[in-house]
Motif scaffolding. Sequence first.
Motif, short mmCIF file in Angstrom:
data_model
loop_
_atom_site.label_atom_id
_atom_site.label_comp_id
_atom_site.label_asym_id
_atom_site.label_seq_id
_atom_site.Cartn_x
_atom_site.Cartn_y
_atom_site.Cartn_z
N GLY A 181 -8.08 -25.14 -22.07
CA GLY A 181 -6.99 -24.60 -22.90
C GLY A 181 -6.67 -23.16 -22.55
O GLY A 181 -5.83 -22.53 -23.20
N HIS A 225 -4.03 -18.24 -23.34
CA HIS A 225 -4.04 -19.57 -23.95
C HIS A 225 -2.86 -20.38 -23.40
O HIS A 225 -1.71 -19.97 -23.54
N ARG A 226 -3.16 -21.51 -22.77
CA ARG A 226 -2.11 -22.42 -22.28
C ARG A 226 -2.55 -23.82 -22.65
O ARG A 226 -3.57 -24.30 -22.14
N GLU A 227 -1.81 -24.41 -23.56
CA GLU A 227 -2.26 -25.69 -24.12
C GLU A 227 -2.50 -26.74 -23.05
O GLU A 227 -3.47 -27.49 -23.08
N HIS A 228 -1.58 -26.79 -22.06
CA HIS A 228 -1.71 -27.81 -21.02
C HIS A 228 -1.95 -27.14 -19.68
O HIS A 228 -1.45 -26.05 -19.42
#
Length: 376
Positions: A181, A225-228
């Motif tokens: 994430g 933060h990078r969800e994908h």
Amino acid sequence: METCIDKALVVGGGFSGMAAAIELRKRGIAVDLVEIDPHWRNYGAGISIGGPTLRALRTLGVLERFVAEGHACDGIDIFAPDGRLIAQMPTPRIAGDEVPGSGAIMRPVLARILADATRASGATVRLGCSVASLRQDEAGVDVVFTDGQAGRYDLLVGADGLYSAMRRMLLPDAPAPRYSGQGVWRAVLPRPPQVVRTMLWNGPGLKVGLNPVSQDEMYLFINEHREHSDYVAPETFLARLKALLAPFPDPLLREAGAQLDERSLVVFRPLEGLLVPQPWYRGRAVLIGDTVHATTPHLASGACIGIEDAIVLAESLETARDAGAALAAFQQRRWERCRMVVENSWRLGEIEIRRGDLDEHARIMQASFAALLEPV
Ligand SMILES: Cc1cc2nc3c(=O)[nH]c(=O)nc-3n(C[C@H](O)[C@H](O)[C@H](O)COP(=O)(O)OP(=O)(O)OC[C@H]3O[C@@H](n4cnc5c(N)ncnc54)[C@H](O)[C@@H]3O)c2cc1C
């Protein structure tokens, strides 16, 4: 020095594999090391090195070169986004009274230092080569290489990293790496005189760090933060990194943002983790380093625990009556420490993503660093 094996194959010439070659050679074991990359490159910007890593580098015999070609320093400073100093973490001098307790270095520089030591150890290094197939019996491992050659070894050490082919061959049921994430941005910049040690800023959903890597350079990193784990086009790296720094009013970070350009070696990498359940060996083949415990970098200790694996493996071979007993002893000594690093690093990332409890974050950092200071 007597050991229970005579001849070993190391697969993978990263930090863990090179450390294994150096430590096995010290015990008089004949070592072949195969590395798939014909140019034996190491990518990326800087790598942060804690006291336990410096202690491991001293064991390998390369600490002096680290100090000469990297940067060693004491303590970590933690800032608010506007530059107010909010905490200072000590980094005890465990590699020797005369050696600071922490530091950083450019990855290719550390890789060159270890590659020189690997070659000087007398290990045979074959580049552009890997294992095509292997077969074990009670007394050894028969290997066919991708260049068509073959060999028989008393021990195989798989150190071919996060996407390990050796893991697929030896532990086909092992879990796959998991996206955390977060992604990390890194860049290299000229070092202003006030950057003398590791500096960290906790901002909105972002953690920023500066760390000197030599007399004149520092590296910048940002955990985002990078969800994908989606693709990021390299031609957008520079603009994205500048935009991530923009919400930080600290003049030092403003200046760093202004200095970023095409020469800054900007890289981006999604962060993944992996903890393979015990045991990390089958018969006479053992996996070390990121192949079995790839950690997100929140404790800056991934290289440390991979190099320590190599040191402990060689020590276990020296004291055990046979290879099986040595690998069992190796596993026993390594599991808890590596589990702690992978799981605590993962938890730190979760807290950063959820903008969670900063006290818990600080407690985990302190407890983990204290545990890492313990003897290996
Ligand atoms: C973004 C990021 C930042 C990090 N920052 C830090 C930090 O600040 N401090 C720290 O201590 N750790 C850090 N780490 C962790 C650290 O980089 C790794 O734990 C460490 O490099 C692992 O070394 P390794 O030798 O086990 O694996 P690798 O470095 O992956 O080396 C594997 C080697 O095997 C070779 N190989 C691959 N496949 C084959 C094959 N089939 N046959 C032969 N050779 C093969 C590869 O070319 C490579 O040379 C970070 C990790 C990431 C992702």
